[in-house]
Design a protein around this motif. Structure first.
Motif, mmCIF file in Angstrom:
data_model
loop_
_atom_site.group_PDB
_atom_site.id
_atom_site.type_symbol
_atom_site.label_atom_id
_atom_site.label_comp_id
_atom_site.label_asym_id
_atom_site.label_seq_id
_atom_site.Cartn_x
_atom_site.Cartn_y
_atom_site.Cartn_z
ATOM 1 N N TYR A 159 0.859 -1.196 0.000
ATOM 2 C CA TYR A 159 0.000 0.000 0.000
ATOM 3 C C TYR A 159 0.892 1.242 0.000
ATOM 4 O O TYR A 159 1.774 1.380 0.854
ATOM 5 C CB TYR A 159 -0.886 0.024 1.241
ATOM 6 C CG TYR A 159 -1.897 -1.092 1.355
ATOM 7 C CD1 TYR A 159 -3.221 -0.912 0.960
ATOM 8 C CD2 TYR A 159 -1.539 -2.330 1.900
ATOM 9 C CE1 TYR A 159 -4.167 -1.928 1.093
ATOM 10 C CE2 TYR A 159 -2.463 -3.357 2.035
ATOM 11 C CZ TYR A 159 -3.774 -3.152 1.627
ATOM 12 O OH TYR A 159 -4.695 -4.161 1.767
ATOM 13 N N TYR A 160 0.646 2.134 -0.963
ATOM 14 C CA TYR A 160 1.395 3.388 -1.076
ATOM 15 C C TYR A 160 0.506 4.504 -0.547
ATOM 16 O O TYR A 160 -0.455 4.919 -1.198
ATOM 17 C CB TYR A 160 1.767 3.610 -2.537
ATOM 18 C CG TYR A 160 2.678 4.772 -2.819
ATOM 19 C CD1 TYR A 160 3.269 5.517 -1.801
ATOM 20 C CD2 TYR A 160 2.968 5.134 -4.132
ATOM 21 C CE1 TYR A 160 4.106 6.578 -2.071
ATOM 22 C CE2 TYR A 160 3.806 6.195 -4.423
ATOM 23 C CZ TYR A 160 4.364 6.915 -3.395
ATOM 24 O OH TYR A 160 5.203 7.975 -3.674
ATOM 25 N N SER A 161 0.842 4.997 0.642
ATOM 26 C CA SER A 161 -0.062 5.874 1.373
ATOM 27 C C SER A 161 -0.339 7.191 0.664
ATOM 28 O O SER A 161 -1.497 7.556 0.441
ATOM 29 C CB SER A 161 0.492 6.154 2.774
ATOM 30 O OG SER A 161 -0.328 7.056 3.474
ATOM 31 N N SER A 162 0.694 7.929 0.292
ATOM 32 C CA SER A 162 0.492 9.289 -0.197
ATOM 33 C C SER A 162 -0.295 9.340 -1.503
ATOM 34 O O SER A 162 -0.986 10.320 -1.785
ATOM 35 C CB SER A 162 1.839 9.994 -0.381
ATOM 36 O OG SER A 162 2.592 9.375 -1.399
ATOM 37 N N LYS A 163 -0.231 8.277 -2.325
ATOM 38 C CA LYS A 163 -0.954 8.247 -3.598
ATOM 39 C C LYS A 163 -2.191 7.354 -3.559
ATOM 40 O O LYS A 163 -2.883 7.225 -4.564
ATOM 41 C CB LYS A 163 -0.018 7.802 -4.725
ATOM 42 C CG LYS A 163 1.082 8.802 -5.019
ATOM 43 C CD LYS A 163 1.790 8.489 -6.321
ATOM 44 C CE LYS A 163 2.801 9.570 -6.671
ATOM 45 N NZ LYS A 163 3.479 9.295 -7.959
ATOM 46 N N HIS A 164 -2.424 6.723 -2.411
ATOM 47 C CA HIS A 164 -3.563 5.818 -2.285
ATOM 48 C C HIS A 164 -3.591 4.798 -3.435
ATOM 49 O O HIS A 164 -4.603 4.603 -4.110
ATOM 50 C CB HIS A 164 -4.875 6.597 -2.233
ATOM 51 C CG HIS A 164 -5.106 7.242 -0.896
ATOM 52 N ND1 HIS A 164 -6.302 7.846 -0.551
ATOM 53 C CD2 HIS A 164 -4.297 7.370 0.192
ATOM 54 C CE1 HIS A 164 -6.205 8.313 0.690
ATOM 55 N NE2 HIS A 164 -4.999 8.041 1.157
ATOM 56 N N GLN A 165 -2.452 4.151 -3.623
ATOM 57 C CA GLN A 165 -2.310 3.141 -4.667
ATOM 58 C C GLN A 165 -1.849 1.819 -4.055
ATOM 59 O O GLN A 165 -1.188 1.798 -3.005
ATOM 60 C CB GLN A 165 -1.289 3.582 -5.721
ATOM 61 C CG GLN A 165 -1.716 4.777 -6.553
ATOM 62 C CD GLN A 165 -0.639 5.191 -7.534
ATOM 63 O OE1 GLN A 165 0.504 4.745 -7.464
ATOM 64 N NE2 GLN A 165 -1.004 6.070 -8.452
ATOM 65 N N ILE A 166 -2.186 0.731 -4.746
ATOM 66 C CA ILE A 166 -1.671 -0.596 -4.392
ATOM 67 C C ILE A 166 -0.778 -1.035 -5.553
ATOM 68 O O ILE A 166 -1.251 -1.637 -6.533
ATOM 69 C CB ILE A 166 -2.819 -1.608 -4.166
ATOM 70 C CG1 ILE A 166 -3.705 -1.142 -3.018
ATOM 71 C CG2 ILE A 166 -2.263 -3.000 -3.868
ATOM 72 C CD1 ILE A 166 -4.914 -2.037 -2.759
ATOM 73 N N PRO A 167 0.516 -0.717 -5.500
ATOM 74 C CA PRO A 167 1.405 -1.021 -6.628
ATOM 75 C C PRO A 167 1.721 -2.500 -6.790
ATOM 76 O O PRO A 167 2.217 -2.910 -7.841
ATOM 77 C CB PRO A 167 2.672 -0.220 -6.304
ATOM 78 C CG PRO A 167 2.651 -0.046 -4.824
ATOM 79 C CD PRO A 167 1.206 0.046 -4.443
#
Length: 348
Positions: free
Chosen positions: A181-189
């Protein structure tokens, strides 16, 4: 087949088709790119175990003989292996969240709903990290190979007064699901299933001892759980690894001198010796061996494009299968280099 396995297969083939009289087996230390690329902006990660079955799954587990405490212990072993390996790399700064959470899939056998972003942001702020690496589900299994044969061995042992030994083999496997989980972009890379398998073998002197060792098969599950964590960690960080190569010995003084220089780790000196010999030698087969060693020198010195060029020259001049195999290995390394350089920018 993943990249590491494919190149390992090439290396083994290269060794098998090379005469030990003509060559010396070598080991070179090279850096491989991570098989899974995590965004370089994620430099600090917290590791969370979110794979504990819920109460409903606990009841089902009791019926099948799988204990809830064992589920938690094994998933925590996976987390421990993951954390231990990542601590040896400077790709990420990692922290381990001590508490273990219930899986969003009640059975912990597949991906459920992702964590809410409010929870992600709160955890990342609390841990002061850029993202979370989450074990979303985790399951292990153990199978005995050919149980009928094992039973026959046990009966034979009993009939022989317990003097016959019994060999038991099996496979411990794990299936896990990881999300980043990438917090600042709200992405699941990253989100994918990861499987790992380990062969297990034990020998007992009699049937009673065999039963006792089978009871301890949980030790095999602990091992496979820990190694699942370490092997997954290896897939997300660039790591140095030792890989086999071959070096041609030659029968004259320049080739032998270059060999000694290489063994003494004076690869620049070895390169100069083999380059000089290549320029002076007239016979193609001898030039080919020198060219192969020149390619090896350039690879060790980190000049892959030069290594690629000289490996091609070696095959054209000599036509030997190990020389062709080496060109394929170097072609693969050159293709990987751009990805590796991109991943390494994280450290700048």
């Amino acid at each position: 087949m993943n990249l590491h396995l494919r190149y390992t297969t090439l290396f083994v083939g290269l060794l098998l088709i090379t005469s030990c009289r003509q060559t010396r087996n070598m080991q070179v230390n090279i850096m491989r790119p991570a098989e899974i690329t995590i965004p370089k902006e994620i430099k600090k990660m917290a590791i969370l175990n979110r794979s504990i079955p819920s109460n409903q799954a606990v009841i089902e587990g009791i019926v099948t003989g799988e204990l809830p405490k064992q589920d938690k212990k094994l998933s925590q072993e996976c987390i421990r292996g993951l954390n231990d390996l990542l601590l040896t790399s400077n790709r990420f700064e990692v922290q381990r969240i001590d508490s273990a959470w219930n899986s969003s899939d009640p059975t912990s056998l597949s991906f459920g709903a992702p964590l809410p972003w409010a929870s992600i942001d709160s955890l990342c702020a609390q841990m002061q990290v850029d993202g979370l690496l989450v074990l979303e589900f985790f399951d292990t299994d153990f199978n005995i190979h050919n149980p009928a044969s094992t039973a026959t061995q046990a009966v034979t042992s009993v009939l022989n007064g317990g003097t016959s030994s019994i060999t038991v083999t099996g496979t411990a496997t794990s299936t896990s699901g990881f999300r980043v989980y990438y917090s600042s972009k709200h992405q699941i890379p990253y989100e994918d299933t990861y499987k790992y398998k380990k062969w297990w073998r034990t020998t007992a002197n009699n049937a009673f001892e065999a039963v006792g060792k089978l009871v301890k098969r949980s030790e095999a599950l602990v091992d496979v759980s820990y190694e699942t964590g370490t092997e997954f960690a290896r897939s997300i960080v660039p790591l140095f690894d030792w890989e086999p190569r071959v070096m041609y010995k030659g029968k004259n003084d320049p080739m032998r001198r270059g060999e000694r220089q290489a063994l003494a780790k004076d690869w620049e000196g070895a390169l100069a010796t083999w380059l000089s010999y290549y320029d002076q030698e007239q016979k193609y087969k001898k030039r080919a061996k020198a060219a192969h060693n020149i390619a090896l020198s350039y690879e060790v010195l980190g000049k892959l494009e030069e290594a690629q060029k000289w490996a091609g020259t070696a095959y054209v001049d000599g036509g030997k299968k190990p020389m062709l195999a080496y060109t394929e290995i170097l072609d693969g390394r050159v293709r990987e280099q751009q990805l590796l350089e991109e991943q390494l920018k994280t450290f700048e």
